[in-house]
Enzyme design. Structure first.
Site: not given
Ligand code: ADP
Length: 398
Positions: A7, A238
């Site tokens: 990953n 965010r």
């Protein structure tokens, strides 16, 4: 069969080795490129920590992976025991709706999709290139896409109501965290002892990035992240969905540059932006205890947005069998789970507060009288990637 999962993110590279069919984790490692740190954990009990000393990522990863078969952390006798490698790839565009064997064409298409995921896809591709250099062409490598689970979104959920030309340019809702949403959907069916086809689920993946999915007939039919992972819920740094008119205002009236907008929307918003303290919910909660009003406001907005988006998913599903919480916040914050659920008491949704408080991994935490089940699931994206590779590899061998 031993399967390696890689990953490769923008700032870390995590890898893990699984044994199948028993799904046993044998070895795992993390390289933190920012801190130049390598941590390797082998399930023979050995742990090693070192500083990155090589000058290239290829050398670092070669050294790291060699700890699977050499030194204290060695867990296999020979690298040839690794039969397949799975890679997490963030963006698969409209084409990749299934885990896919990596070929030159697949790599070219992942590279082309970098315009849609400029931070993630190049890092994922780098992980693939490095693994191919280390293991050569003999070991099959598979890409498992984070957007794939949401490729089943119907047009009305995936097409934005801008000009139709947007959709022809590929500007549509792709959704993200798909590997986690799919894992949690499958695990929910196991925990509830029901066929996934028969369940209506809302899955709340609440980590640093946050997204919801609505799952019906084993497919994702709606989700909160969109064309980019900036859409939907309030997150750590965010903002999630905001009026697009704000962006026009900042560009036109405040002379913002694109870089400033990008910086504020992605890194200076959310829990961190509102609290002015941190993106980490644990720090927000501890500041609330001290009476910090901006920390309290950050949590209030987070919960308000979470409840609104759960409401939207509920309407898309037309009913609900289980609400599922996962990822860092979803797995570890009884307060967030309890506040989110409070908004849906009117539907007969009740949690068992004692179960909610007690590290309730992979458990049903709803009250016996609740009309809707509430589950907490420890998401395991790497295991899900390994399982996909195992299925594909087993098919190839038969
Ligand atoms: P990522 O999206 O980077 O994979 P994670 O799923 O690991 O992130 O979630 C990380 C976040 O989980 C942390 O920033 C923190 O806000 C939250 N978290 C972790 N443990 C706890 C806890 N005990 N209580 C509240 N929040 C927690």
């Amino acid at each position: 069969m031993k399967i390696l999962v890689i990953n490769a993110g923008s700032s870390t590279l995590k890898s893990s080795l699984y044994q199948f069919p028993d799904q046993k984790l044998l070895w795992e490692s993390t390289v933190d490129w920012m801190r130049s740190q390598i941590v390797v954990k082998s399930f023979n009990g050995a742990i090693s920590k070192e500083i990155v000393s090589s000058s290239t990522q290829l050398e670092t990863l070669s050294h790291l992976l060699s700890t699977i078969w050499q030194g204290d952390t060695a867990i296999v006798a020979d690298p040839n025991e690794i039969e397949a490698i799975g890679h997490r790839v963030v963006h698969g565009g409209q084409k990749y709706s299934q885990p896919t064997r990596i070929t030159q064409q697949v790599k070219d298409e992942i590279a082309q999709l970098s315009s849609l995921a400029p931070i993630h896809n190049p890092a994922n591709l780098n992980g693939i290139e490095i693994a191919q250099k280390i293991f050569g062409g003999k070991v099959p490598q598979y890409a498992v896409f984070d957007t794939a689970f949401h490729s089943s979104l119907p047009d009305e959920a995936s097409i934005y109501p801008g000009p139709y030309a947007w959709q022809e340019k590929g500007i549509r809702r792709y959704g993200f965290h798909g590997i986690s949403h799919q894992y949690c959907a499958d695990r929910s069916a196991q925990i509830l002892n029901k066929n996934l086809d028969s369940l209506r689920l809302i899955i709340c993946h609440l980590g640093n990035g946050c997204s919801l999915s609505a799952v019906r007939n084993a497919c994702s039919i709606d989700t909160t992240m969109g064309f980019t992972p900036l859409d939907g819920l309030m997150m750590g740094t965010r903002c999630g969905s905001v009026d697009p008119g704000i962006l026009l205002y900042l560009l036109q009236q405040e002379n913002y540059t694109c870089e400033q907008l990008d910086q504020e929307l992605n890194y200076q918003s959310g829990l961190k932006g509102i609290s002015g303290i941190s993106s980490d919910l644990r720090e927000i909660l501890s500041e609330i205890q001290k009476g910090n009003s901006r920390a309290k406001l950050a949590l209030d907005i987070y919960i308000h947005r979470l409840r609104s988006c759960i409401g939207a998913m509920l309407a898309s599903l037309g009913g609900l069998d289980a609400l599922v919480f996962t990822a860092g916040v979803g797995e570890n914050s009884p307060l967030v789970r309890s506040l989110a659920c409070d908004g849906f008491k009117f539907l007969g949704l009740e949690i068992n507060h004692q179960l909610n408080e007690n590290k309730p991994f992979d458990q049903d935490i709803s009250d016996v009288n609740s009309k809707i089940r509430v589950l907490v699931i420890h998401t395991q994206e790497d295991l899900a990637i390994a399982k996909s590779c195992y299925c594909l590899q087993s098919e190839n061998l038969t």
